[in-house]
Design an enzyme around this catalytic site. Structure first.
Site, PDB file in Angstrom:
ATOM      1  N   ARG A   1      23.410  89.132  59.384  1.00 43.72           N
ATOM      2  CA  ARG A   1      24.295  90.115  58.645  1.00 43.72           C
ATOM      3  C   ARG A   1      25.625  90.321  59.270  1.00 43.72           C
ATOM      4  O   ARG A   1      25.559  90.529  60.820  1.00 43.72           O
ATOM      5  CB  ARG A   1      23.611  91.308  58.005  1.00 43.72           C
TER       6      ARG A   1
ATOM      7  N   LYS B   1      18.365  95.673  57.927  1.00 43.15           N
ATOM      8  CA  LYS B   1      18.549  96.243  56.750  1.00 43.15           C
ATOM      9  C   LYS B   1      17.029  97.160  56.174  1.00 43.15           C
ATOM     10  O   LYS B   1      15.935  96.266  56.490  1.00 43.15           O
ATOM     11  CB  LYS B   1      19.013  95.499  55.630  1.00 43.15           C
TER      12      LYS B   1
ATOM     13  N   HIS C   1      28.515  86.558  54.262  1.00 45.31           N
ATOM     14  CA  HIS C   1      27.186  86.408  53.639  1.00 45.31           C
ATOM     15  C   HIS C   1      26.943  85.176  53.060  1.00 45.31           C
ATOM     16  O   HIS C   1      25.602  84.518  53.044  1.00 45.31           O
ATOM     17  CB  HIS C   1      26.757  87.456  52.572  1.00 45.31           C
TER      18      HIS C   1
ATOM     19  N   ARG D   1      25.122  83.363  55.797  1.00 53.60           N
ATOM     20  CA  ARG D   1      23.782  83.498  55.622  1.00 53.60           C
ATOM     21  C   ARG D   1      22.807  82.718  54.649  1.00 53.60           C
ATOM     22  O   ARG D   1      21.891  82.136  55.120  1.00 53.60           O
ATOM     23  CB  ARG D   1      23.750  84.992  55.822  1.00 53.60           C
TER      24      ARG D   1
ATOM     25  N   HIS E   1      13.890  89.382  55.327  1.00 50.13           N
ATOM     26  CA  HIS E   1      13.831  89.840  54.150  1.00 50.13           C
ATOM     27  C   HIS E   1      12.491  90.694  53.634  1.00 50.13           C
ATOM     28  O   HIS E   1      11.398  90.131  54.218  1.00 50.13           O
ATOM     29  CB  HIS E   1      13.868  88.773  53.038  1.00 50.13           C
TER      30      HIS E   1
ATOM     31  N   TYR F   1      18.279  82.742  47.865  1.00 48.90           N
ATOM     32  CA  TYR F   1      19.258  82.440  48.896  1.00 48.90           C
ATOM     33  C   TYR F   1      19.353  80.723  49.014  1.00 48.90           C
ATOM     34  O   TYR F   1      20.524  80.598  49.385  1.00 48.90           O
ATOM     35  CB  TYR F   1      18.687  82.844  50.283  1.00 48.90           C
TER      36      TYR F   1
END
Length: 301
Positions: free
Chosen positions: A162, A189, A259, A262, A285, A294
């Site tokens: 990220r 995150k 992103h 990513r 995640h 994704y």
């Protein structure tokens, strides 16, 4: 600005100035949120809502106003996740205002019932392996900024970082584990901790930048002046946006965000035979369903 101040602005004042004291109290309220990313998103969303509200004819803070705000966000062509994030912040504002006695529970309940927009569109972009290679090829060079930009892109493509993780990466976090280089105990995150393997070609790009910039400790990525001088103790996330955008535009790829690289990392890993659980761990995640999104969508370019 806390809920009380924001609601008073919405309900009473004809303009929406933010005084120095108001900003300090707003910061104190934001600090109650656990995640720095959450604080940033919440602050931005509330500022955006107040700016919109004060540009509209004076209305009460109620469900109809929030529905109109949702329509305004949709008219701007924002992604579903972005709209729903902003609405969530407004609902939180209404809830806090009700707790402070500034808004009736009935009005707060009505605002909480404002539905978000349906997910499933504008899911992002992916680059093919050929496009990824082309971006990296055009980003490489002998200059100091080119070495930095290439190393940044390599981390995004090869490790699925990220933006916040990239700008916060420090030299001592890169260690040898079981015969392979990795970023160890990366805090991502939601406070999730993971160890991210570094492919050989990515480590080579990092080494070239670190050696050229003479970085021996602290943040890996630094600002580079036009003269090639490396300065400062780090970079902002806006620098990552600029590097990705300009390097992709060189090969004719527009509207590519960090992103998206990513997402590209996840898709290329999957196409190479990577297992879902491995990709989930790589990206950090909490939900395997997030990882599936994704790479499960068709390519949008």
């Amino acid at each position: 600005m806390n809920a009380e101040q924001a609601t008073k602005l919405i309900m009473q004042e004809p303009t929406c100035p933010l005084s120095g004291e108001g900003r300090s109290r707003k910061r104190a309220e934001l600090n109650s949120l656990g995640s720095p990313a959450s604080r940033r998103v919440y602050e931005y969303a509330i500022d955006q809502f107040i700016a919109w509200y004060c540009s509209e004819p004076r209305l009460a803070f109620n469900r109809i106003v929030v529905v109109r705000y949702r329509m305004h966000l949709e008219s701007r062509g924002l992604a579903a996740n972005t709209i729903n994030q902003q609405l969530a912040a407004v609902r939180r504002l209404a809830h806090e205002a009700a707790d402070a006695g500034l808004l009736s529970p009935e009005l707060a309940a009505g605002i909480s019932r404002v539905r978000g927009v349906q997910l499933g569109f504008r899911s992002g972009n992916w680059l093919s392996a050929a496009q990824s290679s082309e971006v990296l090829q055009h980003a490489s060079g002998d200059g100091m900024r080119a070495k930095r930009d290439y190393a940044m892109l390599a981390m995004l493509f090869g490790c699925g970082f990220r933006r916040s993780e990239l700008v916060g990466l420090e030299l001592n976090e890169i260690q040898m584990r079981q015969g392979h280089w990795a970023v160890v105990d990366l805090i991502g995150k939601g406070g999730h901790i993971r160890t991210v393997p570094i492919p050989g070609w990515v480590k080579s790009a990092l080494d070239q930048w670190v050696l050229a910039a003479r970085i021996t400790e602290g943040k890996i990525f630094r600002a580079v002046a036009r003269t090639g001088k490396v300065w400062g103790n780090g970079i902002s996330q806006n620098v990552v946006w600029y590097v990705v955008r300009t390097c992709c535009e060189r090969v004719g790829l527009e509207h590519i965000a960090p992103h998206d690289l990513r997402r590209t990392c996840a898709k290329l890993c999957h196409d190479s035979g990577g297992e879902l659980e491995q990709i989930q761990f790589l990206l950090g995640h909490a939900s395997v369903q997030t990882t599936e999104r994704y790479y499960a969508q068709r390519m949008v370019m």
